[in-house]
Design a protein around this motif. Structure first.
Motif, PDB file in Angstrom:
ATOM      1  N   ASP A 117      -6.610   3.254  -4.176  1.00 30.38           N
ATOM      2  CA  ASP A 117      -7.214   2.799  -5.339  1.00 30.38           C
ATOM      3  C   ASP A 117      -8.062   1.300  -4.538  1.00 30.38           C
ATOM      4  O   ASP A 117      -8.183   0.971  -5.173  1.00 30.38           O
ATOM      5  CB  ASP A 117      -5.720   2.547  -5.822  1.00 30.38           C
ATOM      6  CG  ASP A 117      -5.445   3.178  -6.903  1.00 30.38           C
ATOM      7  OD1 ASP A 117      -6.355   3.936  -7.052  1.00 30.38           O
ATOM      8  OD2 ASP A 117      -3.835   3.390  -6.774  1.00 30.38           O
ATOM      9  N   MET A 118      -7.077   1.289  -3.444  1.00 33.16           N
ATOM     10  CA  MET A 118      -7.795  -0.421  -3.229  1.00 33.16           C
ATOM     11  C   MET A 118      -9.650  -0.646  -3.304  1.00 33.16           C
ATOM     12  O   MET A 118      -9.723  -1.056  -3.438  1.00 33.16           O
ATOM     13  CB  MET A 118      -6.945  -0.408  -1.788  1.00 33.16           C
ATOM     14  CG  MET A 118      -6.792  -1.785  -0.902  1.00 33.16           C
ATOM     15  SD  MET A 118      -5.939  -1.455   0.519  1.00 33.16           S
ATOM     16  CE  MET A 118      -7.086  -0.710   1.678  1.00 33.16           C
ATOM     17  N   ILE A 119      -9.674   0.627  -2.617  1.00 32.75           N
ATOM     18  CA  ILE A 119     -11.500   1.068  -2.580  1.00 32.75           C
ATOM     19  C   ILE A 119     -11.930   0.726  -3.703  1.00 32.75           C
ATOM     20  O   ILE A 119     -12.740  -0.148  -4.067  1.00 32.75           O
ATOM     21  CB  ILE A 119     -12.175   1.879  -1.740  1.00 32.75           C
ATOM     22  CG1 ILE A 119     -11.737   2.266  -0.717  1.00 32.75           C
ATOM     23  CG2 ILE A 119     -13.746   2.641  -1.941  1.00 32.75           C
ATOM     24  CD1 ILE A 119     -12.128   3.238  -0.005  1.00 32.75           C
TER      25      ILE A 119
ATOM     26  N   LEU B 135      -3.270   9.633   0.524  1.00 35.85           N
ATOM     27  CA  LEU B 135      -4.236   8.135   0.275  1.00 35.85           C
ATOM     28  C   LEU B 135      -4.773   8.018  -1.267  1.00 35.85           C
ATOM     29  O   LEU B 135      -5.742   7.031  -1.060  1.00 35.85           O
ATOM     30  CB  LEU B 135      -5.616   9.321   1.152  1.00 35.85           C
ATOM     31  CG  LEU B 135      -5.643   9.708   2.530  1.00 35.85           C
ATOM     32  CD1 LEU B 135      -6.701  10.835   2.913  1.00 35.85           C
ATOM     33  CD2 LEU B 135      -4.868   8.938   3.302  1.00 35.85           C
ATOM     34  N   GLN B 136      -3.813   8.409  -2.002  1.00 36.79           N
ATOM     35  CA  GLN B 136      -4.065   7.818  -3.124  1.00 36.79           C
ATOM     36  C   GLN B 136      -4.049   6.020  -2.394  1.00 36.79           C
ATOM     37  O   GLN B 136      -5.264   5.516  -3.663  1.00 36.79           O
ATOM     38  CB  GLN B 136      -3.006   8.075  -4.148  1.00 36.79           C
ATOM     39  CG  GLN B 136      -3.177   7.907  -5.460  1.00 36.79           C
ATOM     40  CD  GLN B 136      -5.087   8.226  -6.261  1.00 36.79           C
ATOM     41  OE1 GLN B 136      -3.940   9.557  -5.765  1.00 36.79           O
ATOM     42  NE2 GLN B 136      -5.556   7.563  -6.920  1.00 36.79           N
ATOM     43  N   PRO B 137      -3.468   5.663  -2.302  1.00 34.66           N
ATOM     44  CA  PRO B 137      -3.353   3.698  -2.784  1.00 34.66           C
ATOM     45  C   PRO B 137      -5.319   3.879  -1.419  1.00 34.66           C
ATOM     46  O   PRO B 137      -5.013   2.476  -2.182  1.00 34.66           O
ATOM     47  CB  PRO B 137      -2.583   3.615  -1.261  1.00 34.66           C
ATOM     48  CG  PRO B 137      -1.731   4.850  -1.707  1.00 34.66           C
ATOM     49  CD  PRO B 137      -1.643   5.700  -2.097  1.00 34.66           C
TER      50      PRO B 137
ATOM     51  N   ILE C 279       0.951  -1.056   0.369  1.00 33.81           N
ATOM     52  CA  ILE C 279       0.021   0.199  -0.128  1.00 33.81           C
ATOM     53  C   ILE C 279       1.206   0.903   0.259  1.00 33.81           C
ATOM     54  O   ILE C 279       0.324   2.020  -1.233  1.00 33.81           O
ATOM     55  CB  ILE C 279      -1.323  -0.189   1.140  1.00 33.81           C
ATOM     56  CG1 ILE C 279      -1.972  -1.100   1.114  1.00 33.81           C
ATOM     57  CG2 ILE C 279      -1.927   0.818   1.545  1.00 33.81           C
ATOM     58  CD1 ILE C 279      -3.003  -1.440   2.253  1.00 33.81           C
ATOM     59  N   PRO C 280       1.533   1.551   0.815  1.00 33.56           N
ATOM     60  CA  PRO C 280       3.001   2.537   0.724  1.00 33.56           C
ATOM     61  C   PRO C 280       3.800   2.362  -0.412  1.00 33.56           C
ATOM     62  O   PRO C 280       3.712   4.027  -1.421  1.00 33.56           O
ATOM     63  CB  PRO C 280       3.348   2.543   2.354  1.00 33.56           C
ATOM     64  CG  PRO C 280       3.358   1.232   2.903  1.00 33.56           C
ATOM     65  CD  PRO C 280       2.183   0.852   2.039  1.00 33.56           C
TER      66      PRO C 280
END
Lengths: 167, 341
Positions: free
Chosen positions: B62-64, B57-59, B29-30
């Motif tokens: 992306d995860m969502i 908070l981009q990752p 994630i990071p």
């Protein structure tokens, strides 16, 4: 505990081995073969031969089956699906299977489960990679060289066969 | 009924496995954010900037997105293999960490118990890691084949040829290290790299194995499919390679595997050639800190290379692997043997 693990690995190994010969799709067969090899590697660990287990995964799972898949994938699977692949081999296969069962039965009934340890104590065998390397290059150097020579011949043979196809 | 000490040991191993897996699951994630930021700054642009301050908070966004995206499988795909291929790729990437030591031992202050910073110290550790790491290729081949798509199949075939070719050079370059340390256990390999030569040069394997390190690093780049060797997912000619048909969570499993492979390659470089958790020069020894710092440096190096170098052609890739790296690694083994004599 060890027996339980042995049973798990053995059952999966046999089931996947049956899968190798009975599945219709060659890619599925290759995957079954990989599963079977992984179980054999696990059995080697139960037999306290981590080196053999690692090499089994390395060579058979990591290289041989990958090459199988590599070859199978580029085939036209529509044609190559195994239909009628027993070319009148039934009687020969039957004889071989009966012979195999006989030999296996004989070894199982007459073998013993505790092999003698030989020159090495349990502690020395923890580092069995070193012992194996030393033995391979001293006591068994001749068979070792013969085997590598055979492999080299097989390699050259494969290249020659592939060259002929090209012309 | 086993005694209480064995139970504690077993519980400790389970706790370690859970902690390591959780770290590995969250690490990408990071890393995705860092990679895009590094890319941005190298190419003189900002990189992600919209979601949160500096796009941090981009990752998460992306995860969502990946979780809620529709999961599409091609119509004529091999349904079972299509589902299992991401797992085939992901499981070995995690399994490798069973043998990786992050440090030697630390004592937990309050209960005064010694804890080893590795899950297991195998006496064939390095072989295990190379062998299990090699299984990852199944995910790529099967993913490519099961998708029933030309691009994916070509990507899968390319990458299987590439990974098998470079695995040989990678393994042979490790043999030099094994010869100098006289052990296959990663713990022993790191322990032998403590101390200094002539009083000021750290006794790391990079000093006595420079050729080995060069081969290992190049082969590792190819093995984890990073630029300049990212032929399996060559956007220009293959769309996206083996995972072109994957979407949603299955795709994210492949991404996770790729990031973990990069972390694994950095970890192995540090352990084999850069002294593991030994502190450089006369710095104080802090458990884990130096290890993480060195691994972080190599992860950055991988990203740096990615946005600096162009991609090789496929025939160049094979030439480098078979005609340069393989003979060189054999020469390295020979030279190491001569020096040891």
């Amino acid at each position: 505990m060890e027996k339980l693990f042995f049973l798990i690995f053995a059952v999966i190994a046999i089931v996947s081995a049956i899968g190798v010969v009975s599945l219709r799709n060659p890619v599925h067969s290759a995957i079954s073969l990989m599963v079977c090899f992984l179980q054999v590697a696990a059995l080697f660990i139960l037999l306290r031969s981590p080196f053999l287990a690692a090499v089994q995964v390395f060579i058979y799972v990591g290289a041989v089956v990958v090459l199988f898949l590599f070859a199978v994938m580029v085939l036209d699977l529509g044609k190559e699906r195994f239909g009628g692949y027993l070319h009148h081999q039934r009687p020969i296969a039957l004889v071989v299977v009966i012979g195999f069962v006989f030999v296996m039965g004989f070894t199982i009934l007459h073998g013993s489960l505790d092999a003698p340890l030989g020159n090495y104590t349990e502690e020395a065998l923890v580092k069995n990679t070193e012992i194996m390397g030393k033995l391979l290059f001293t006591k068994y150097v001749f068979p070792f060289e013969v085997v590598s020579f055979l492999l080299l011949i097989a390699l050259i043979g494969a290249i020659v066969l592939a060259m002929k196809e090209k012309r | 009924m086993p005694d209480i000490n064995t139970l504690i040991e077993v519980a400790l191993i389970i706790v370690k496995v859970i902690v390591v897996s959780l770290i590995l699951f969250t690490l990408p994630i990071p890393l995705t954010w860092i990679e895009r930021k590094v890319a941005g700054h190298i190419q003189v642009r900002l990189g992600p900037f919209r979601v949160g301050p500096h796009g941090i908070l981009q990752p998460v966004a992306d995860m969502i997105k990946l979780m809620f995206k529709e999961d599409i499988a091609p119509d004529k795909a091999d349904k079972w293999l299509f589902k299992f291929a991401p797992l085939f790729a992901m499981v070995p990437a995690f399994a490798v960490y069973a043998a990786i030591p992050f440090g030697d031992k630390i004592t937990i202050p309050i209960i005064n118990k010694e804890v080893t910073l590795y899950i297991s110290d195998m006496n064939v550790g390095i072989l295990y890691i190379l062998a299990v790491g090699g299984i990852s290729v199944y995910g790529i081949i099967l993913g490519g084949w099961a998708s029933n798509s030309k691009y994916a199949l070509l990507g899968g075939i390319r990458s299987s040829a590439q990974m098998i070719s470079y695995e040989i050079a990678l393994t042979f370059s490790c043999i030099g290290v094994v010869m100098t340390s006289n052990s296959l256990s990663l713990l022993d390999i790191v322990k032998l790299q403590s101390g200094t030569i002539l009083g000021f040069i750290p006794h790391w394997n990079i000093i006595c194995q420079p050729i080995g390190f060069a081969i290992f690093f190049i082969a590792a780049l190819a093995e984890i499919n990073r630029i300049p060797f990212d032929l399996p997912e060559d956007e220009g000619s293959l769309a996206a390679g083996y995972h072109v048909e994957y979407s949603a969570m299955k795709f994210s499993f492949f991404m996770l595997t790729e990031y973990l492979a990069m972390v694994t390659a950095s970890v192995l470089t540090v352990i084999l050639f850069f002294g593991g958790w030994n502190a450089p020069l006369f710095m104080p020894e802090i458990p884990i800190f130096w290890f993480v710092a060195k691994v972080g440096f190599f992860i950055y190096l991988f990203m740096w290379i990615r946005f600096t170098l162009p991609r090789y052609r496929y025939d160049q890739l094979m030439t480098i692997g078979w005609k340069i790296l393989l003979p060189l690694s054999l020469l390295n083994i020979l030279l190491t043997g001569l020096f040891l004599l």
